[in-house]
Write a protein that holds these residues in place. Structure first.
Motif, mmCIF file in Angstrom:
data_model
loop_
_atom_site.group_PDB
_atom_site.id
_atom_site.type_symbol
_atom_site.label_atom_id
_atom_site.label_comp_id
_atom_site.label_asym_id
_atom_site.label_seq_id
_atom_site.Cartn_x
_atom_site.Cartn_y
_atom_site.Cartn_z
ATOM 1 N N TRP A 105 -13.701 -47.993 102.390
ATOM 2 C CA TRP A 105 -12.873 -47.017 101.712
ATOM 3 C C TRP A 105 -11.861 -47.683 100.808
ATOM 4 O O TRP A 105 -10.681 -47.442 100.904
ATOM 5 N N ARG A 126 -10.789 -38.639 98.746
ATOM 6 C CA ARG A 126 -12.087 -39.014 99.326
ATOM 7 C C ARG A 126 -12.080 -38.781 100.830
ATOM 8 O O ARG A 126 -13.076 -38.343 101.411
ATOM 9 N N GLU A 157 -14.457 -36.192 103.706
ATOM 10 C CA GLU A 157 -15.162 -36.656 104.907
ATOM 11 C C GLU A 157 -14.414 -36.282 106.183
ATOM 12 O O GLU A 157 -14.799 -36.701 107.266
ATOM 13 N N GLU A 158 -13.322 -35.550 106.038
ATOM 14 C CA GLU A 158 -12.493 -35.162 107.182
ATOM 15 C C GLU A 158 -12.055 -36.380 107.991
ATOM 16 O O GLU A 158 -12.214 -36.449 109.206
ATOM 17 N N ASN A 163 -11.142 -39.538 112.758
ATOM 18 C CA ASN A 163 -11.469 -38.180 112.339
ATOM 19 C C ASN A 163 -10.192 -37.362 112.237
ATOM 20 O O ASN A 163 -9.287 -37.509 113.054
#
Lengths: 469, 241
Positions: free
Chosen positions: A210, A240, A244-245, A308
């Motif tokens: 990332w 971003r 993607e949570e 998450n």
């Protein structure tokens, strides 16, 4: 100028600079021979640690091109460009940019691109500037000297003696013969160069997927510009992450200065976040670490931990930048003061007063923990009980006077003793195993102290352990 | 010791306080009510810490949180905050977060951030020396975010004269706290000898050693007019006495 090392009481040239090399000085020569070639030779001793450090620095700087970089041996750096070169206008452009930037920093560098680390290593040294197409690699390597295979000097010497001067000469020899005659190492090197065996690169740091990167055509000179760029990197990353949570538990920012040095700043959060305002605010305390110096021409932002983070959770996090969010505030405090300096207190089931509490993370649930009740305990405790001089009427009684920090106190009232036994299963030192007799005493002004006597009889000692309100 | 009429007056004041204290004021029983929003200076020995803990416990009221900002440098000198002792002074350690700044600069920043965060009922700070400008910033932050800032100053420290109140809390013989309200924007000042009652969570009066002559009537102490002299943010207000 040359760098020298000493071996068996003789001094050898390890590395000549361009001028010395032009005078015919080569690695491996004795210093005496080298001086014969160039009388005004400047000599410095070769420090492997310095070279390693410099190489690590270069490898880190190379992260501007790709997150996966690793020092290779004692004179090279591997860059894993998989899928990344397009961002720099292709591999050829990237090579030119890399060599040019290193040259500006004062490093003479050779570079090449190939599909395996082995082939890239060979080409960078013996055919610098090459960008080998995978299909043509075998043919390109064939023309290189056998040294290109990263072999020990002894193996190279034997190959040369047998007339096997080029890599290509080894292609047609039966593998079994090669292995028997020169060892498995030669076969492995050959396979790796040709891509028939996989060779991993162990990057300096874990490769973050990332990453956010920015390169600047004009170097940044103002800290405000750095802050603004960082803000844009954070926003872009958070966008971003939202898709993607995911949320970050920390961020690291690298800033690449034109002089080749790398600035670094990191933040951490107490719970996952992808709130750009909150994350930017945490970095606000660290901006001094991202000083652009004489100019910064690239920045990279990468998360140091991903978790998450469902959309509804962010609703809470977003409140973080507004007043009313404790977690966001604690993050800011911890970032400035250090995580160990923002904490809550939790009781511990121990008789020893200094062990009866511990520091816990400030968001730990401590509501249901019971603090010892019914015992008189001081408001402030000294982590290291302070030795005092005390006078008693009888050995086992409360003190009449005591001297603490050079001040003599007259005891007007005393409560005690409260006997606190040692926790023999925890304490190894004999002194720590002694029972303590605690007294709560009040001096002539009403100030209240917590004293204890350790040991019995003639050898007993007095300490001051805390202050009561 | 205490004269009977004085006691009667105090009881009357207590009754007044019980009847209802204006929002924004924390009733302290025998002591004058404390504005919940604003800066309060407390100077003194270990009792000052105990008094601050008690005030913070009352301000938190079992729901709010308290931040205690205690400098790392003073750790050896003053000792570490001890949960069991804090609980005995009425501050539930579960409501407490401790911050340990390295320098005064960090301590002031921490206090101001905490006040602006609006998540604490009280922010306690141990500060050796407080520049007047920093004090004014804290007072402003405390007032605008309706949080109490309790400044713990060493004994005989010079006051900054910016806060709502200035207290002097020292030990007195027999487990008694000697509490002096040295300065108050509303003009009331006085000296009380109190004990912290752990069971009832209030101050028990042991004795009162005379209010300053010229102080306004007792009702004025608990129920000040909602005027500028009480909560205004202007430059230091002179004592009315």
């Amino acid at each position: 100028m040359v760098l020298i090392a000493e071996e068996a009481k003789r001094q050898f040239v390890v590395a000549p600079d361009a001028l010395a090399a032009a005078n015919g000085i080569a690695p491996g020569q004795t210093l005496v021979d080298a001086r014969a070639l160039a009388g005004d030779l400047v000599v410095a001793s070769f420090e492997p640690a310095v070279v390693t450090r410099a190489l690590d620095g270069i490898a880190q700087w190379c992260m501007r091109y790709t997150p996966a970089t690793a020092p290779a041996g004692d004179d090279g750096v591997f860059l894993d460009l998989t899928g990344g070169a397009l961002l720099f206008g292709g591999e050829t452009a990237l090579l030119a940019d890399l060599v040019a930037r290193l040259a500006r920093q004062g490093f003479t560098a050779q570079a090449a691109v190939a599909s395996t680390p082995g082939a890239a290593w060979a080409l960078a040294r013996f055919a610098p500037g090459t960008v080998a197409r995978p299909a043509a690699e075998r043919a390109v390597l064939a023309g290189l000297p056998v040294e290109a295979l990263r072999l020990v000097p002894e193996t190279v010497a034997i190959l040369r003696r047998l007339g096997l001067d080029t890599v290509g000469a080894l292609y047609d020899l039966p593998r079994a013969v090669l292995a028997r005659r020169f060892g498995e190492e030669l076969c492995r090197r050959l396979d790796r160069a040709l891509g028939q065996a996989f060779e991993p690169i162990s990057p300096l740091r874990e490769v973050p997927l990332w990453r956010e990167r920015r390169d600047f055509a004009e170097t940044l000179l103002q800290p405000e510009d750095v802050a603004a760029t960082l803000r844009r990197l954070i926003e872009s990353l958070c966008a971003r992450l939202a898709a993607e949570e995911l949320g970050v538990r920390g961020l690291e920012c690298l800033g690449f200065r034109t002089d080749g040095s790398t600035a670094r700043a990191g933040i951490g959060t107490s719970r996952p976040s992808r709130d750009p305002a909150h994350l930017a605010r945490l970095f606000a305390e660290k901006l001094s670490l991202l000083d652009p110096g004489d100019g910064m021409d690239g920045m990279v932002l990468s998360p140091t931990g991903l978790e998450n983070l469902a959309p509804e959770q962010t609703a809470l996090t977003r409140g973080g930048t507004q007043p009313g969010d404790l977690a966001a505030l604690l993050d800011r405090l911890a970032n400035r003061l250090g995580t160990t300096n923002v904490f809550a207190l939790a009781p511990v089931g121990s008789h020893r007063p200094e062990r009866a509490q511990r520091r816990v993370a400030p968001n730990t649930a401590t509501r249901n923990l019971r603090w010892p009740d019914g015992m008189r305990r001081p408001l402030r405790l000294f982590a290291n009980p302070e030795a005092i001089e005390a006078e008693t009427a009888a050995p086992e009684e409360a003190p009449l006077h005591f001297t603490w920090r050079r001040v003599r106190h007259c005891v007007h009232r005393a409560e005690g003793p409260e006997r606190i036994a040692a926790e023999w299963w925890r304490d190894a030192a004999p002194a720590a195993r002694e029972t303590r007799d605690y007294y709560r005493v009040e001096n002539e002004d009403g100030e209240r102290f917590w004293l204890y006597r350790q040991g019995a009889g003639e050898t007993s000692r007095w300490y001051l352990h805390g202050l009561f309100a | 010791m205490v004269q009977r009429p004085e006691l009667a007056a105090l009881k009357a004041r207590l009754a007044l306080a019980a009847a209802g204290t204006p929002a924004g004021l924390l009733p302290l029983g025998v002591l004058p009510a404390l504005p919940r929003a604003g800066l309060h200076e407390i100077e003194g020995d270990a009792v000052a810490s105990g008094f601050a803990a008690a005030l913070a416990g009352l301000l938190a009221g079992g729901r709010g949180r308290v931040l205690w900002c205690t400098p790392l440098a003073a750790l050896r000198e003053a000792g570490t905050l001890y949960g069991a002792g804090l609980a005995a002074c009425g501050l539930d350690p579960a409501r407490l977060i401790v911050a340990r700044p390295r320098q005064t600069r960090d301590a002031l920043w921490t206090m101001e951030e905490a006040l602006r965060g609006g998540v604490f009922a009280a922010v306690i700070g141990e500060i050796e020396t407080l520049p007047p400008i920093a004090a004014r910033r804290l007072q402003l932050a405390a007032e605008t975010h309706a949080t109490a800032a309790l400044l713990l100053l060493p004994p005989h420290a010079h006051g900054v004269g910016v806060g709502m109140t200035r207290w002097r809390a020292t030990s007195a013989p027999g487990d008694v706290w000697h509490i002096e309200l040295a300065r108050c924007r509303r003009g009331a000042s006085g000296i009380w000898l109190v004990e912290w009652n752990h069971a009832t969570h209030c101050f028990d009066l042991v004795a009162v050693s005379g209010e300053r002559p010229g102080a306004p009537a007792s009702s004025g102490v608990d129920r000040p007019p909602r005027g500028a002299d009480c909560r205004g943010g202007e430059a230091p207000v002179r004592r009315r006495a």
